[in-house]
Every structure is written in structure tokens, then in C-alpha cells.
Design a protein around this motif. Sequence first.
Motif, mmCIF file in Angstrom:
data_model
loop_
_atom_site.group_PDB
_atom_site.id
_atom_site.type_symbol
_atom_site.label_atom_id
_atom_site.label_comp_id
_atom_site.label_asym_id
_atom_site.label_seq_id
_atom_site.Cartn_x
_atom_site.Cartn_y
_atom_site.Cartn_z
ATOM 1 N N LEU A 273 -11.754 -3.738 7.059
ATOM 2 C CA LEU A 273 -10.644 -4.480 7.636
ATOM 3 C C LEU A 273 -10.920 -5.974 7.745
ATOM 4 O O LEU A 273 -10.131 -6.800 7.287
ATOM 5 C CB LEU A 273 -10.296 -3.891 9.001
ATOM 6 C CG LEU A 273 -9.893 -2.407 8.990
ATOM 7 C CD1 LEU A 273 -9.560 -1.942 10.388
ATOM 8 C CD2 LEU A 273 -8.723 -2.175 8.049
ATOM 9 N N TYR B 50 -7.850 -12.140 2.178
ATOM 10 C CA TYR B 50 -6.414 -12.410 2.038
ATOM 11 C C TYR B 50 -6.070 -13.797 2.567
ATOM 12 O O TYR B 50 -5.347 -14.562 1.901
ATOM 13 C CB TYR B 50 -5.611 -11.347 2.783
ATOM 14 C CG TYR B 50 -4.139 -11.659 2.876
ATOM 15 C CD1 TYR B 50 -3.280 -11.416 1.817
ATOM 16 C CD2 TYR B 50 -3.604 -12.232 4.028
ATOM 17 C CE1 TYR B 50 -1.933 -11.713 1.893
ATOM 18 C CE2 TYR B 50 -2.254 -12.535 4.124
ATOM 19 C CZ TYR B 50 -1.432 -12.275 3.051
ATOM 20 O OH TYR B 50 -0.090 -12.591 3.136
ATOM 21 N N THR C 252 -11.375 -7.714 4.404
ATOM 22 C CA THR C 252 -10.136 -7.743 3.624
ATOM 23 C C THR C 252 -9.186 -8.804 4.158
ATOM 24 O O THR C 252 -8.577 -9.555 3.382
ATOM 25 C CB THR C 252 -9.461 -6.361 3.657
ATOM 26 O OG1 THR C 252 -10.370 -5.380 3.144
ATOM 27 C CG2 THR C 252 -8.195 -6.357 2.819
ATOM 28 N N GLN C 253 -9.061 -8.872 5.477
ATOM 29 C CA GLN C 253 -8.195 -9.911 6.037
ATOM 30 C C GLN C 253 -8.724 -11.297 5.706
ATOM 31 O O GLN C 253 -7.963 -12.197 5.343
ATOM 32 C CB GLN C 253 -8.070 -9.771 7.552
ATOM 33 C CG GLN C 253 -7.291 -10.949 8.165
ATOM 34 C CD GLN C 253 -7.024 -10.754 9.635
ATOM 35 O OE1 GLN C 253 -6.119 -10.041 9.999
ATOM 36 N NE2 GLN C 253 -7.809 -11.409 10.468
ATOM 37 N N ARG D 209 -5.359 -5.883 -2.941
ATOM 38 C CA ARG D 209 -6.113 -5.744 -4.191
ATOM 39 C C ARG D 209 -5.283 -6.141 -5.398
ATOM 40 O O ARG D 209 -5.842 -6.414 -6.470
ATOM 41 C CB ARG D 209 -6.563 -4.286 -4.361
ATOM 42 C CG ARG D 209 -7.364 -3.703 -3.204
ATOM 43 C CD ARG D 209 -7.513 -2.202 -3.389
ATOM 44 N NE ARG D 209 -6.219 -1.556 -3.588
ATOM 45 C CZ ARG D 209 -6.048 -0.285 -3.983
ATOM 46 N NH1 ARG D 209 -7.103 0.454 -4.233
ATOM 47 N NH2 ARG D 209 -4.833 0.220 -4.127
ATOM 48 N N ASP E 282 -0.687 -4.688 -0.379
ATOM 49 C CA ASP E 282 -1.950 -4.260 -0.980
ATOM 50 C C ASP E 282 -2.707 -5.497 -1.459
ATOM 51 O O ASP E 282 -2.355 -6.080 -2.490
ATOM 52 C CB ASP E 282 -1.662 -3.317 -2.143
ATOM 53 C CG ASP E 282 -2.936 -2.723 -2.738
ATOM 54 O OD1 ASP E 282 -4.027 -3.207 -2.404
ATOM 55 O OD2 ASP E 282 -2.817 -1.777 -3.538
ATOM 56 N N LEU F 141 -10.572 0.070 2.465
ATOM 57 C CA LEU F 141 -10.859 -1.361 2.531
ATOM 58 C C LEU F 141 -11.467 -1.717 3.880
ATOM 59 O O LEU F 141 -10.959 -1.301 4.928
ATOM 60 C CB LEU F 141 -9.568 -2.171 2.332
ATOM 61 C CG LEU F 141 -8.829 -1.952 1.011
ATOM 62 C CD1 LEU F 141 -7.537 -2.742 0.994
ATOM 63 C CD2 LEU F 141 -9.723 -2.353 -0.155
ATOM 64 N N TRP G 256 -4.714 -0.025 5.053
ATOM 65 C CA TRP G 256 -5.933 -0.515 4.413
ATOM 66 C C TRP G 256 -7.061 0.504 4.550
ATOM 67 O O TRP G 256 -7.868 0.660 3.630
ATOM 68 C CB TRP G 256 -6.332 -1.863 5.026
ATOM 69 C CG TRP G 256 -5.429 -2.991 4.600
ATOM 70 C CD1 TRP G 256 -4.331 -2.912 3.805
ATOM 71 C CD2 TRP G 256 -5.565 -4.362 4.958
ATOM 72 N NE1 TRP G 256 -3.763 -4.154 3.644
ATOM 73 C CE2 TRP G 256 -4.498 -5.074 4.346
ATOM 74 C CE3 TRP G 256 -6.461 -5.075 5.736
ATOM 75 C CZ2 TRP G 256 -4.315 -6.449 4.482
ATOM 76 C CZ3 TRP G 256 -6.293 -6.455 5.892
ATOM 77 C CH2 TRP G 256 -5.245 -7.129 5.262
ATOM 78 N N CYS H 202 0.850 -1.185 0.000
ATOM 79 C CA CYS H 202 0.000 0.000 0.000
ATOM 80 C C CYS H 202 0.890 1.241 0.000
ATOM 81 O O CYS H 202 1.904 1.286 0.705
ATOM 82 C CB CYS H 202 -0.880 0.027 1.253
ATOM 83 S SG CYS H 202 -1.987 -1.390 1.431
#
Length: 780
Positions: free
Chosen positions: A325, A332, A328-329, A282, A280, A323, A318, A261
Motif C-alpha cells: 500500500l 502513484y 504503491t501510493q 500498474r 490500477d 500491491l 490494491w 482495479c
Amino acid sequence: MSIAFMDEGEAAAAADLKPLKPLQTWGHSLVPWPAELKGRTGELPLAGWCCPEEGPLALRALARRLLPDLQTTAAAEGKVWLRLEISDTSPAIPQLGDDESYRLEIATAEGEIRLSAPRLWGAQHGLHTLSQLRHGALLAGRTTLPGLRIEDAPRHPWRGLLVDVARRPLPFETLTRLLDGMAAARLNVLHWHVCDDQAWRLASDRHPELAARAGAGFSYSLDQARSLVAQAAERGIRVVPELDLPGHCWALGLARPDLLCPPAPQQAQRGFGIFGAAVDPRQEALYDFIASLLDEWAEVFPDAFVHIGGDELTPEPWRRLGLPLAETQSGYVRRMAELLAARGKRLVGWDELRGPGLPEAAVLQCWRGAAALQADDAPGQDLTLALLRSAGFYLDQFHSAAFHWRTPLSQPAPPSPPLAPGAARWRLQAALTLHLLQAELRCDARGRAQLLLQAQGPGSLHNEVPLHTLSIEGTGTADLPWRLRARGDCDLGELELWCTVVAQGPGEGVLRLGNLRHRCTLQALEPTEDEAAARATTHIAPRPRLLGGEAALWSELVAPAQLDLRLWPRLLAVAERLWSDPAPEAAALESTLPTRLGAAQAWAEQHVGVQARASMQRAWAALCEGDAGDALSLAGLAALLEPAGGYARHHDKKREGRYHLDEPLNRLADALPAESAWALRLNQISLPDACAQLQRCREALPEWQALLQRHARLRPLLPLLPTLAALLDLGLRLWQDLAPGALPAAERAQAQATLHAAAQMVDELVPALVQALQTRLDAL
């Protein structure tokens, strides 16, 4: 002045060997303690052992190293035969769940020693046990080994050591030498932490930019990694590498800024801590990079597990990208699990990763304590995930061996009964080295008390969790002054509290964490309203799939010169917990722990290549600028000191701007073990011996003052000498002509005040005498 009693406890520890009483006979020789040990009739001489020229070559080579006078021969008259019997001798790579059991029989009907095991790994464990037994018998002055039968196997299949080479790397030869020590401690997993903010230490043929831009001048080659894996496998040790993302990626950003990021790091990170860098999630290029790296790692590391890190992610990078959180985690982690599964690998991660996205085959490594895995902090998460414990096993912190040994692996005890409704409450605060510790103290009219500790200080995305709850006993009632004394273990280490409070008013006291003591204040809160609010302990859901645990050695304050000092002998205390937890002889084993660890370390230094004592002596010589006489005198002073406990040294350096890679580790605190063996033994020796040793130390103070003044790097310790004088005077008073109950109340109060005042940090050191004198004062 040379203090001769520094290292003489070893022979005394083994002097009371008695035949056919296993715990009494061998309680000072064996660490880890075996699952079953029974005496049997007969005995064998300690000399004249021989081994047939058969069986795996590596096993016979280990036998010759651990039993130096062992002869390898085809036939011998009048010799004691050591028979090595392995059911499966085919070469193999160690895997989780391998059979590591063995049977060791001494003085069989044929007058032999017979070691039998299904696999090579178990036979190696048995040889280490036999070598320890022989070493203990020789220390005791014996000429024979009494008959024994040991049936042994590990209780937990995952018994690991995390070694951090990302911050301060170890020379490759030092790293491989470490494998012998791990095998001697019956550990079977090397958790290799090769990348972090400071550096990416494992080179890559596919991504040469990692070594060139992120290696900070030192990287292990892939060929070295293959050699490490092969040498570990010979000892039954699995190597599990760690790809520590999505945080701790500062060094990666130097080589691949496109994967992070924005803004990407511009220069190498020399400091320690938690930094605002994150990958990042994404970017599809991120997963292409990880997939390529995992393909390469799969060719080097045959183990079924890869650790993906996941700890201490700062949320700001993030958030700046907008994003969510948690989602997103979760995404991932799910992608990482898919990449690993496609390569036949299972995911291991730190406990912050618990939540949606984890596959059923994942393993969570708990480092933040039991509260990090509460049933209600991750809705919908299946608690049947396999677990590893590292909380309580951090060897880079300066905790006692007994604290590590007491750390439970198994299911926590059921919650204690709640306090009575209307229990009085106080908010407790204590200023630690860098952070403010807060707790809630509750006391009820039945004379019971509970202490709830809360996490304080800088946190990260998933780091705000309760630390611990202690159920403690006090005196008094809710409306009268409480004079409370409490002691227990928490996730911060050993804790002890002295305080005086009244139900509706303020109070004050002293809080001990490890070997440091801090003044604390207490402010009255509203009483508890009902029984549910008074329940202080947290329910922990059942965890039937506990695989074991890992000791952790992070390297902020550990360079190669400190490696063995930080590992030994405390690594053995953790190893015993991982091997035989819980042992039926737990109380007796804990009471003999200091002497057992001392004897086991001496054995490891003689037969395994451990260099803890040698490291200490080299550092003392350097501090004294090569003067051998001064180094000998410094050894005597060093017996009275130990490094400040827990993370106090780390926080002190951070407060003063010295918490970085350029800070030299050349203080006396860097040249001492975590605790003083002499201070631990002071309450175990006779009263005349204790008085004589204290008096010799008191007489040596002028010599030590001159020593400190002569050498620049020792001068910061001069303020410690008046404190040591006061402690030695108090020790002589407590050990001379006093019986239980004979100390007047006023003198007892003054003695307690002296101990509280003395347990402070000077040049990162604390007088080790404080706890020994506290034990003596309490006994009186």
C-alpha cells in the motif's frame, strides 16, 4: 401567527454607532474585519457621491452596483468624490501571492473618499468594505459617514471555497452567481470538485466517453469552464480544478473500466460514502489518460495548481492485486507530480498523501484535523510542505458560525502541562447517530482533567487518526466523586461534557456534540504510571508555510435550493478567519459575531445577490402547499428550530437507507440555516423583551400544532411540540424574577435534565432553544 422579531435584530445591531471609535462604531458592519481601522476628523454626507469617468470599467461597474446612488461623471459641483486610484491597471490572471492590499480614506483633507490599491483586486476589496460601511450607517439612521482610514491586506494568500458539483451539480448560472458572493467575502480561490464516485461533471473533447457514460446526465462544457475561469478572474478569483483519484473513481470506471482495479463498476453510483473502487496504478494507460486530460485542462485552467484528490482510498482493491500500500501510493503520487511539473503545474492533495513521493512544491490540504499531520506518522517527510486548512471549515456540516470562527489557522498552542502521576483514568463511550465515540478521560488530584477523543467508525487507508485532545477543568480529587463540566472545540465540533465519576468505579454523564446530546458511560481504567503517559496533548511540528485555508461545501445534502442557506452567513465567519487571523480585537469581534454576521448577510442580500432568505421563504411556501398564511406561521415555528448538528443528518439518512441522490431535500431541515438567529439573540435582549417573546411563542403552540397537522410533510414534526412547550415554560421561569444564585438546587437539576432530554433529533431537527436556555441557566 407571525413572529415579527425574527429579523429585526439588524437595525438594533447598528444602533449604537459612535463617531471616531472604530470597533464600537463599525463592529456591527464589517466582515471580514480589516487589518487596521482608525477614526479621523471630519465626516461626509451619505448622499451625493460621484465617481470620475476613469479607471477600469469593471471597477466602476462594481462601484455602481455596491453603491446604488453613485453617479459617474466628469465634473460635479457640491458632490462627494470617490477617487479610485490603482497603480497597475494592466489586465492579468490572478495568481497566488498577488498584492491584494488597499487603503480607504473617508473625509480626506479635500473632502473626498479615496480608495487606492496597487492592483485591481485590492480596489475591489476596498469597494466591498466601503459598501458595508455605508450599509451599516444607513441601518443606524445616520445621514453622514464619519472620517476613517483603513489600511487592509489579507493575512493569508489562499482563501478558498470548495464547491462539490460531482454529487449534486449546480446550474451554470448559479455557479457564476456564486463568484460575486465569494468576492464579497474576500475569497480568492474556487476549488472546483468536478469528479467523484457519483459523476464526472466536466466534459472532455479528447475523451467524450466521460460525459456520455460518467456524467450522470449533466456535464459542464469546456467552454463553460473557460467562461467560469474568465468571470472568476475579473473578481480576482483563481479556479483550481480537482482530479479526485486514485479513489472516488466509480464514475470514471463506467467510462474507462480498463483503468480501474477489477471488478469495474457496472452501474452508476447513487449512494454516498466510501466505495471499493480504485484506479490500477500498474496500468500505463492510466497515466496516458491523465496526461491527456491534464493537457486539455492546462488550456482551460491557467492557474498554477491542480488538485489531485487522494482522500479516502479503500485499500482492498490494491491488496487484491498484491500491491504494497505505502509504496504503491508513493509511486502513484510521484508519477502525478511528474505529469503536473511537465505542464508547469503544482500539486495540491488531501492530507492522506503526506509521505514519500511528494515534491517540495506540493500543497497539502488538511481536512482530518491537526492530528493528521503529526510529526511521527510519516517518517522522513519534510514538514516544510505548504499547508491549507479545511478541518473546522466544513459548511455542509451543521456547526455554528462561532465554531468555524474559532477554528485556528496558525500553529496550535504548546502542549499543556501533563497531569500529575497517578491520574485517574476512565474509558468514555457514547453512541452517536451511527457510530460509537470513544474517549479517555483523565483527572488528577490538582483538580485538572483532560479528554482524549479517538476516531471511530468506518475508515480508509489513511483515516485512523486521533481526533483531538481537550484540556479541561473539573472539581474534586482523584479519590472523591468528580462532578465534571467541560467545554471546548474538537475536530467533531463543539463539545461539552457533564459527568460524575469516582476514581475506581464507573460513571455516567451527558456528552454534547454540536446541538445534540448523548448519554455516555465511563469505565475506570488503571491510573497513569508516570508523567510521560499522562501527557494528553500531541506535539505538532512547526508549520511555517501555512498558505491559508478553504471552506468546504460537499453536496450530499446541498442542492441548488440549499446553496445560499448553507453558505451564508457562516462563509463570512470562515472568510474573516482566513483574511485577518488573528485580529487584535479578537475577543470583541467574537462577542459581536452574530450581529455582525446578520448585518453582513443583509448587506450581501441587498447588494451582492445572495438569496439565503429568499430560498428559505420559497421552501416554507412549498412545505405549506402555497398557503401564504401558513408559510408565515411556519416562519415563527422555524425560529425555534435548527438542523441537527455535525454529520447527524447524514448518518441518520444512512442508517435508514436514505443516503443517496434519490432522497429529496424537501424537509423543514433543508429549509433552515445551520443555527437560529433568534435563539442566538435571546440572551442579548432585555429581560422584558425576552419574556414577551417566549410568551408569544408559548401562546402560538396550538396554532403551530394545527399547522403541522394540515400539511403532510410537516406532520413528522408533531412530536417536537411537547418538547418546545417544556422548553418555553423553562425559559419563562429562567427569565422571570430570578437573580444569580436564586434557583434552588433541585430545580436547577430538573432544568438541566430538561435540557439534556430536549437536545434530540426529530425529523432531522433539534430545538434551538436548548443552547440559549443553557446559557441562561449557567448565568444563574
